[in-house]
Write a protein that holds these residues in place. Structure first.
Motif, PDB file in Angstrom:
ATOM      1  N   ALA A 135      -3.479 -22.827  41.108  1.00  0.00           N
ATOM      2  CA  ALA A 135      -2.487 -23.137  40.056  1.00  0.00           C
ATOM      3  C   ALA A 135      -2.690 -22.295  38.789  1.00  0.00           C
ATOM      4  O   ALA A 135      -1.731 -21.960  38.088  1.00  0.00           O
ATOM      5  CB  ALA A 135      -2.533 -24.633  39.727  1.00  0.00           C
ATOM      6  N   ASP A 136      -3.925 -21.984  38.491  1.00  0.00           N
ATOM      7  CA  ASP A 136      -4.176 -21.238  37.233  1.00  0.00           C
ATOM      8  C   ASP A 136      -4.213 -19.731  37.449  1.00  0.00           C
ATOM      9  O   ASP A 136      -4.455 -18.960  36.535  1.00  0.00           O
ATOM     10  CB  ASP A 136      -5.457 -21.711  36.544  1.00  0.00           C
ATOM     11  CG  ASP A 136      -6.683 -21.593  37.432  1.00  0.00           C
ATOM     12  OD1 ASP A 136      -6.589 -20.978  38.515  1.00  0.00           O
ATOM     13  OD2 ASP A 136      -7.767 -22.105  37.023  1.00  0.00           O
ATOM     14  N   GLY A 137      -4.021 -19.268  38.732  1.00  0.00           N
ATOM     15  CA  GLY A 137      -3.927 -17.841  39.010  1.00  0.00           C
ATOM     16  C   GLY A 137      -5.193 -17.066  38.794  1.00  0.00           C
ATOM     17  O   GLY A 137      -5.136 -15.859  38.526  1.00  0.00           O
ATOM     18  N   GLY A 183      -8.923 -21.501  44.317  1.00  0.00           N
ATOM     19  CA  GLY A 183      -8.036 -22.657  44.433  1.00  0.00           C
ATOM     20  C   GLY A 183      -8.737 -23.984  44.309  1.00  0.00           C
ATOM     21  O   GLY A 183      -9.956 -24.090  44.386  1.00  0.00           O
ATOM     22  N   ASP A 184      -7.881 -24.998  44.179  1.00  0.00           N
ATOM     23  CA  ASP A 184      -8.366 -26.373  44.016  1.00  0.00           C
ATOM     24  C   ASP A 184      -8.744 -26.863  45.417  1.00  0.00           C
ATOM     25  O   ASP A 184      -7.904 -26.869  46.342  1.00  0.00           O
ATOM     26  CB  ASP A 184      -7.259 -27.223  43.429  1.00  0.00           C
ATOM     27  CG  ASP A 184      -7.685 -28.659  43.167  1.00  0.00           C
ATOM     28  OD1 ASP A 184      -8.766 -29.052  43.611  1.00  0.00           O
ATOM     29  OD2 ASP A 184      -6.910 -29.388  42.481  1.00  0.00           O
ATOM     30  N   PRO A 185      -9.996 -27.274  45.660  1.00  0.00           N
ATOM     31  CA  PRO A 185     -10.419 -27.722  46.986  1.00  0.00           C
ATOM     32  C   PRO A 185      -9.604 -28.925  47.491  1.00  0.00           C
ATOM     33  O   PRO A 185      -9.563 -29.187  48.702  1.00  0.00           O
ATOM     34  CB  PRO A 185     -11.890 -28.027  46.808  1.00  0.00           C
ATOM     35  CG  PRO A 185     -12.077 -28.261  45.354  1.00  0.00           C
ATOM     36  CD  PRO A 185     -11.084 -27.385  44.690  1.00  0.00           C
ATOM     37  N   GLU A 186      -8.965 -29.611  46.631  1.00  0.00           N
ATOM     38  CA  GLU A 186      -8.196 -30.779  47.014  1.00  0.00           C
ATOM     39  C   GLU A 186      -6.826 -30.402  47.573  1.00  0.00           C
ATOM     40  O   GLU A 186      -6.069 -31.272  48.031  1.00  0.00           O
ATOM     41  CB  GLU A 186      -8.014 -31.706  45.799  1.00  0.00           C
ATOM     42  CG  GLU A 186      -9.309 -32.221  45.204  1.00  0.00           C
ATOM     43  CD  GLU A 186     -10.076 -33.109  46.173  1.00  0.00           C
ATOM     44  OE1 GLU A 186      -9.434 -33.818  46.965  1.00  0.00           O
ATOM     45  OE2 GLU A 186     -11.333 -33.061  46.131  1.00  0.00           O
ATOM     46  N   THR A 187      -6.471 -29.091  47.541  1.00  0.00           N
ATOM     47  CA  THR A 187      -5.133 -28.663  47.984  1.00  0.00           C
ATOM     48  C   THR A 187      -5.190 -27.848  49.271  1.00  0.00           C
ATOM     49  O   THR A 187      -4.340 -27.003  49.535  1.00  0.00           O
ATOM     50  CB  THR A 187      -4.479 -27.833  46.858  1.00  0.00           C
ATOM     51  OG1 THR A 187      -5.255 -26.643  46.647  1.00  0.00           O
ATOM     52  CG2 THR A 187      -4.363 -28.622  45.588  1.00  0.00           C
ATOM     53  N   GLU A 188      -6.204 -28.036  50.080  1.00  0.00           N
ATOM     54  CA  GLU A 188      -6.386 -27.245  51.307  1.00  0.00           C
ATOM     55  C   GLU A 188      -5.188 -27.406  52.255  1.00  0.00           C
ATOM     56  O   GLU A 188      -4.647 -28.507  52.399  1.00  0.00           O
ATOM     57  CB  GLU A 188      -7.666 -27.695  52.022  1.00  0.00           C
ATOM     58  CG  GLU A 188      -7.932 -26.916  53.299  1.00  0.00           C
ATOM     59  CD  GLU A 188      -9.239 -27.372  53.987  1.00  0.00           C
ATOM     60  OE1 GLU A 188      -9.415 -27.009  55.153  1.00  0.00           O
ATOM     61  OE2 GLU A 188     -10.095 -28.047  53.341  1.00  0.00           O
ATOM     62  N   ALA A 239      -6.842 -25.764  36.329  1.00  0.00           N
ATOM     63  CA  ALA A 239      -5.877 -25.696  35.214  1.00  0.00           C
ATOM     64  C   ALA A 239      -6.306 -24.659  34.163  1.00  0.00           C
ATOM     65  O   ALA A 239      -5.581 -24.372  33.206  1.00  0.00           O
ATOM     66  CB  ALA A 239      -5.735 -27.073  34.559  1.00  0.00           C
ATOM     67  N   ASP A 240      -7.496 -24.102  34.345  1.00  0.00           N
ATOM     68  CA  ASP A 240      -8.028 -23.144  33.347  1.00  0.00           C
ATOM     69  C   ASP A 240      -8.481 -21.896  34.083  1.00  0.00           C
ATOM     70  O   ASP A 240      -9.468 -21.928  34.828  1.00  0.00           O
ATOM     71  CB  ASP A 240      -9.202 -23.767  32.595  1.00  0.00           C
ATOM     72  CG  ASP A 240      -9.659 -22.899  31.434  1.00  0.00           C
ATOM     73  OD1 ASP A 240      -9.327 -21.687  31.379  1.00  0.00           O
ATOM     74  OD2 ASP A 240     -10.396 -23.424  30.546  1.00  0.00           O
TER      75      ASP A 240
END
Length: 634
Positions: free
Chosen positions: A114-116, A120-125, A144-145
């Motif tokens: 999300a923050d490019g 990535g966020d491990p919760e969005t696999e 987010a950062d």
């Protein structure tokens, strides 16, 4: 070719050939512009991947142009730092990790970034590369950062920047080195710890050169104690606050030159601890030195030669004594100056402290007192030739007459003297004759009327050079000559005169008195209310005998009794008739008189020119012209 060899052969072996700038590799670059003159590729524009520093700038890369840490040989795109072996594969149609496969997740899983930031966020696999913003790395602890991910540097900011589960650990990129401060003075030793915040007993500076002494640190004040108090590597340096000042002592007299100052804990060689020397080139000049007469301020009290100068006096008259008013001080006399002063008249050698005392009312010995003046009345004792006839009585400063001066000082000479006949302190200056007939004579008059003005009411005839009465009738004109109150009983004198017309000696003297015109001539008397005879000059009619109006000696009338024999008579007319002219013979030219009075007097002397007219038929009366007159009394 042969010509060139001949020219070279003719050169001297000692000749120096200036070949100019050298371009050894022929690349057209000379000197510092070519960093490798053996390689024509070195210099100019940088050519990538040739292993040569073409532009002679070490900072320009020849390989790994994108600076991602991988050379061209290993990097699938050396122009993009995001593409290299080990890069995180993104779901974007690009081979980020240079494994030759596009959008391949090594684990087979994809995560939303999300923050490019590539993580990535491990919760969005998810299992497929289906969607935007997917990455093969699911290790981002704060998606987010973009500044927080496993590739980020840990910073000292209270955040787990590198997602390692620890916050602000000692390995943080901006963690500081902290140094042990054992003595607690704010400055540490070289023993250190790295941390985001200072550990207990640690400080930010490691500049303490003695961490066992809190008084020794870079902020301490350097003092002269054998210790490097301020840790500058110097012990007791010139900056020590208690370092004394030292001054150059070039003449080694123990006193320094204040124009220069050295500050040091230890006295430098050739210095003194004071700046009191006023001449550091002269060892005899310093405070406390004995002042010498040498034009130097030996004792440095800002005064030269004080107390040792000699006073010299200008000796204008070269008598060995100088004028106090023209004194100078010095070590040696200037030309014309002497060491003895006190000369009260430096234009006259007769006056100086070594002169013999005089007797003329002067101060020859310059002691401030009149010489030979015992009573201090300002007049010298007449016994030695002065004018004080009583040098024991200060109220009597002068003699009363020329004769009194002569009687008290037999050595008195002719000249002017001050006398005080009445003793009232008021003096008269008179001329004394101390030689004629025993001396002591006072002059009353000595006039030549061809030049001197006529006295009294006598009348001047400038053309004839005489004084006369100038009247057509019988008359007399009088002149009074001051006797200054001197007591006198003798008179002497001389007169010259001219006859005018028909003078007749004593012709009309019968029955007359001294107050009348008893003679044609000149009458000398004394006394104001009652005249007393002194002497008479009679002028007869002619020098021929037989006339009653001629001189008595040739038949003229005799002189009256009050005249007696105290007269002279002459005539300038050689004929038996007369004319109204001045006869040319000068009368009485070789005659003088001297008489003694019956009694002393203090009277002034009166001289009258007188004639009685013979008859009223004359158009102009007879006259006598006095050409000169001299009178003395004693």
């Amino acid at each position: 070719m042969w010509l060139l060899l001949l020219v070279l052969a003719c050169r001297n072996k000692d000749d120096v050939v200036d070949t100019g700038p050298i371009d050894g590799d022929g690349d057209g670059l000379f000197g510092e512009a070519d960093c490798n003159d053996d390689d024509p590729a070195a210099g100019g524009i940088e050519v990538p991947y040739d292993g040569v520093d073409n532009d002679c700038d070490p900072s320009t890369p020849d390989d790994d142009l994108d600076g991602d840490g991988y050379a061209q040989a290993d990097d699938c795109d050396d122009s993009d730092a995001n593409l290299h072996p080990g890069a995180v594969e993104l779901c974007d149609g690009v081979d980020q990790d240079c494994d030759g496969v596009i959008d391949d997740a090594e684990s087979g899983a994809w995560y939303v970034d999300a923050d490019g930031d590539g993580f990535g966020d491990p919760e969005t696999e998810q299992a497929s590369c289906d969607g935007e913003g997917l990455t093969a790395d699911g290790s981002d602890c704060d998606d987010a950062d973009p500044a927080i991910n496993i590739a980020a540097d840990e910073l000292c900011d209270g955040i787990d920047n590198d997602c390692d589960g620890a916050v602000d650990e000692p390995s943080a990129a901006d963690a500081a080195d902290w140094y042990a401060d054992v003595d607690g003075d704010g400055f540490g030793s070289t023993e250190r710890q790295r941390a985001c915040e200072a550990p207990e007993g640690y400080v930010a500076l490691s500049t303490d050169c003695d961490d066992a002494d809190p008084a020794v640190n870079p902020d301490a004040t350097e003092v002269c104690d054998g210790v490097d108090n301020d840790c500058d590597g110097q012990t007791d340096d010139d900056a020590s606050v208690d370092a004394p000042s030292w001054y150059p002592d070039a003449d080694a007299d123990g006193y320094g030159d204040g124009r220069a100052e050295l500050v040091a804990c230890t006295q430098p060689s050739g210095t003194a601890d004071n700046a009191d020397d006023c001449d550091d080139d002269e060892p005899t000049v310093h405070p406390g030195a004995a002042e010498a007469c040498d034009d130097l301020d030996n004792d440095c009290d800002l005064t030269v030669d004080e107390g040792v100068l000699t006073t010299f006096y200008l000796d204008y008259d070269a008598d060995g004594y100088g004028d106090d008013a023209r004194a100078v001080e010095g070590c040696a006399a200037l030309a014309g100056y002497v060491s003895a002063g006190g000369d009260c008249d430096d234009t006259d050698t007769a006056y100086n402290p070594g002169a013999a005392a005089g007797c003329d009312g002067e101060d020859y010995d310059c002691d401030g007192l009149v010489d030979n003046d015992s009573d201090g009345d300002g007049a010298s004792d007449s016994a030695c030739g002065g004018t004080d006839c009583d040098d024991a009585d200060a109220s009597l400063t002068l003699c009363g007459s020329c004769l009194e001066i002569l009687n008290t000082s037999a050595s008195a000479t002719d000249g002017s003297y001050d006398i005080d006949p009445d003793g009232d302190g008021v003096s008269d200056t008179v001329l004394c004759d101390m030689t004629t007939d025993g001396g002591g004579w006072m002059q009353l008059v000595d006039d030549d009327y061809s030049a001197d003005p006529c006295p009294g009411n006598w009348v001047q005839d400038a053309a004839q050079g005489v004084c006369h009465r100038d009247t057509a009738r019988g008359s007399d004109v009088s002149a009074i000559f001051d006797a200054h109150g001197v007591t006198w009983d003798e008179a002497r004198g001389a007169m010259t005169a001219y006859q005018y017309a028909s003078t007749n000696a004593f012709w009309y003297a019968s029955g007359t008195t001294l107050d009348d015109w008893y003679v044609d001539g000149v009458s000398i008397t004394h006394g104001a209310s009652t005249r007393a005879h002194v002497f008479t000059y009679a002028v007869g009619y002619s020098i021929s005998q037989g006339y009653v109006y001629d001189c008595p000696a040739i038949g003229g009338n005799p002189a009256p009794l009050y005249v007696g024999s105290d007269f002279l008579c002459e005539s300038g007319n050689s004929g038996t008739t007369f004319a109204y002219v001045w006869y040319t013979p000068l009368l009485f030219a070789n005659d003088t008189f001297q008489v003694t009075l019956a009694s002393p007097t203090t009277d002034d002397v009166e001289v009258r020119i007188m004639c009685d007219e013979e008859s009223s038929s004359h158009s102009y009366s007879e006259d006598v012209g006095v050409a000169s007159l001299e009178l003395w009394v004693r």
